[in-house]
Scaffold this motif. Structure first.
Motif, PDB file in Angstrom:
ATOM      1  N   ALA A  40       0.836  -1.204   0.000  1.00 42.23           N
ATOM      2  CA  ALA A  40       0.000   0.000   0.000  1.00 42.23           C
ATOM      3  C   ALA A  40       0.869   1.251   0.000  1.00 42.23           C
ATOM      4  CB  ALA A  40      -0.928  -0.008   1.216  1.00 42.23           C
ATOM      5  N   LEU A  41       1.961   1.224   0.777  1.00 37.76           N
ATOM      6  CA  LEU A  41       2.891   2.360   0.816  1.00 37.76           C
ATOM      7  C   LEU A  41       3.535   2.582  -0.550  1.00 37.76           C
ATOM      8  CD1 LEU A  41       4.491   4.529   2.349  1.00 37.76           C
ATOM      9  CD2 LEU A  41       6.125   2.733   3.000  1.00 37.76           C
ATOM     10  N   GLU A  42       3.962   1.501  -1.197  1.00 39.64           N
ATOM     11  CA  GLU A  42       4.592   1.632  -2.514  1.00 39.64           C
ATOM     12  C   GLU A  42       3.627   2.217  -3.542  1.00 39.64           C
ATOM     13  OE1 GLU A  42       6.179  -2.273  -3.310  1.00 39.64           O
ATOM     14  OE2 GLU A  42       7.540  -2.152  -1.593  1.00 39.64           O
ATOM     15  N   LEU A  43       2.362   1.776  -3.521  1.00 37.93           N
ATOM     16  CA  LEU A  43       1.348   2.335  -4.426  1.00 37.93           C
ATOM     17  C   LEU A  43       1.128   3.812  -4.151  1.00 37.93           C
ATOM     18  CD1 LEU A  43      -1.353  -0.515  -4.390  1.00 37.93           C
ATOM     19  CD2 LEU A  43       0.052   0.197  -6.346  1.00 37.93           C
ATOM     20  N   ALA A  44       1.052   4.164  -2.864  1.00 40.07           N
ATOM     21  CA  ALA A  44       0.833   5.558  -2.487  1.00 40.07           C
ATOM     22  C   ALA A  44       1.996   6.438  -2.936  1.00 40.07           C
ATOM     23  CB  ALA A  44       0.631   5.665  -0.978  1.00 40.07           C
ATOM     24  N   LEU A  45       3.229   5.950  -2.759  1.00 40.12           N
ATOM     25  CA  LEU A  45       4.398   6.736  -3.163  1.00 40.12           C
ATOM     26  C   LEU A  45       4.428   6.969  -4.666  1.00 40.12           C
ATOM     27  CD1 LEU A  45       7.110   5.208  -0.801  1.00 40.12           C
ATOM     28  CD2 LEU A  45       6.180   7.535  -0.729  1.00 40.12           C
ATOM     29  N   LEU A  46       4.076   5.943  -5.446  1.00 43.71           N
ATOM     30  CA  LEU A  46       4.025   6.104  -6.901  1.00 43.71           C
ATOM     31  C   LEU A  46       3.021   7.192  -7.288  1.00 43.71           C
ATOM     32  CD1 LEU A  46       4.148   2.388  -8.138  1.00 43.71           C
ATOM     33  CD2 LEU A  46       5.902   4.152  -8.482  1.00 43.71           C
ATOM     34  N   ASP A  47       1.841   7.142  -6.676  1.00 41.22           N
ATOM     35  CA  ASP A  47       0.817   8.146  -6.995  1.00 41.22           C
ATOM     36  C   ASP A  47       1.192   9.529  -6.473  1.00 41.22           C
ATOM     37  OD1 ASP A  47      -0.676   6.307  -8.333  1.00 41.22           O
ATOM     38  OD2 ASP A  47      -2.190   6.039  -6.778  1.00 41.22           O
TER      39      ASP A  47
END
Length: 200
Positions: A179-186
């Motif tokens: 979830a953190l990795e997805l959030a950072l990408l966005d």
């Protein structure tokens, strides 16, 4: 007029609730709003017992968890709170709150919440960081957690999966790291988009 604080609060809340026409959303924050404020425990608190008995059933009750800022929320605690309040609680989640200490800014993913909590909640409110931009990851990862919870409700056999399971998105469970990795990408995409705008 009233034999206890709880009876006074319940009476006033009930009267206001009825005067407003019993709205679909009406929140009551009790004086004992987390386990650490209860004496001796949520299930044995005379205050909470009275609130549960006296408060009209359409009124939702706010709860923050074991503490004011709870690192973890478990189904066992929510069962205890639901039993004494005679309703599912609305979690007022202070995981990211920093209004009490502006030196604290938590930018990590939404975590420490047991899988399958949605069925035990009447609702969930996220108390954010005071700094607007610092809330991108908290809100984004809360959304990812919420989607996984909806998936768990649709597939009850996956509700027992541990939080942070390395399988993550592969089996529909919530992985804080993913979830953190997805959030950072966005978030990076959002920052880049803002940089391209006039005055960015």
């Amino acid at each position: 007029v009233f034999p206890s604080l709880a009876q006074a609060q319940a009476s006033v809340a009930n009267e206001v609730y009825q005067e407003l026409g019993q709205p679909s959303v009406f929140l009551f924050c009790p004086t004992e709003y987390c386990s650490s404020l209860c004496s001796p425990s949520p299930s044995q608190s005379r205050y909470l017992q009275t609130i549960g008995q006296e408060l009209l059933p359409g009124i939702a009750v706010i709860w923050t968890g074991p503490k004011v800022v709870s690192q973890e929320l478990s189904a066992v605690l929510l069962e205890e709170v639901e039993a004494v309040l005679r309703r599912r609680p609305v979690i007022w989640d202070n995981l990211y709150a920093n209004d009490y200490d502006c030196r604290r800014v938590f930018l990590g993913p939404y975590m420490g919440r047991a899988p399958g909590l949605m069925s035990r909640l009447h609702g969930l409110l996220l108390n954010p960081n005071c700094e607007l931009q610092a809330n991108f990851i908290p809100i984004h990862t809360l959304g990812t957690w919420f989607q996984s919870e909806l998936g768990s409700c649709a597939h009850p056999d996956s509700a027992g999966t541990e939080v942070g399971d390395s399988q993550g998105a592969q089996d529909g469970s919530y992985s804080p790291q993913e979830a953190l990795e997805l959030a950072l990408l966005d978030w990076v995409a959002e920052i880049n988009q803002q940089a391209l705008e006039p005055g960015g």
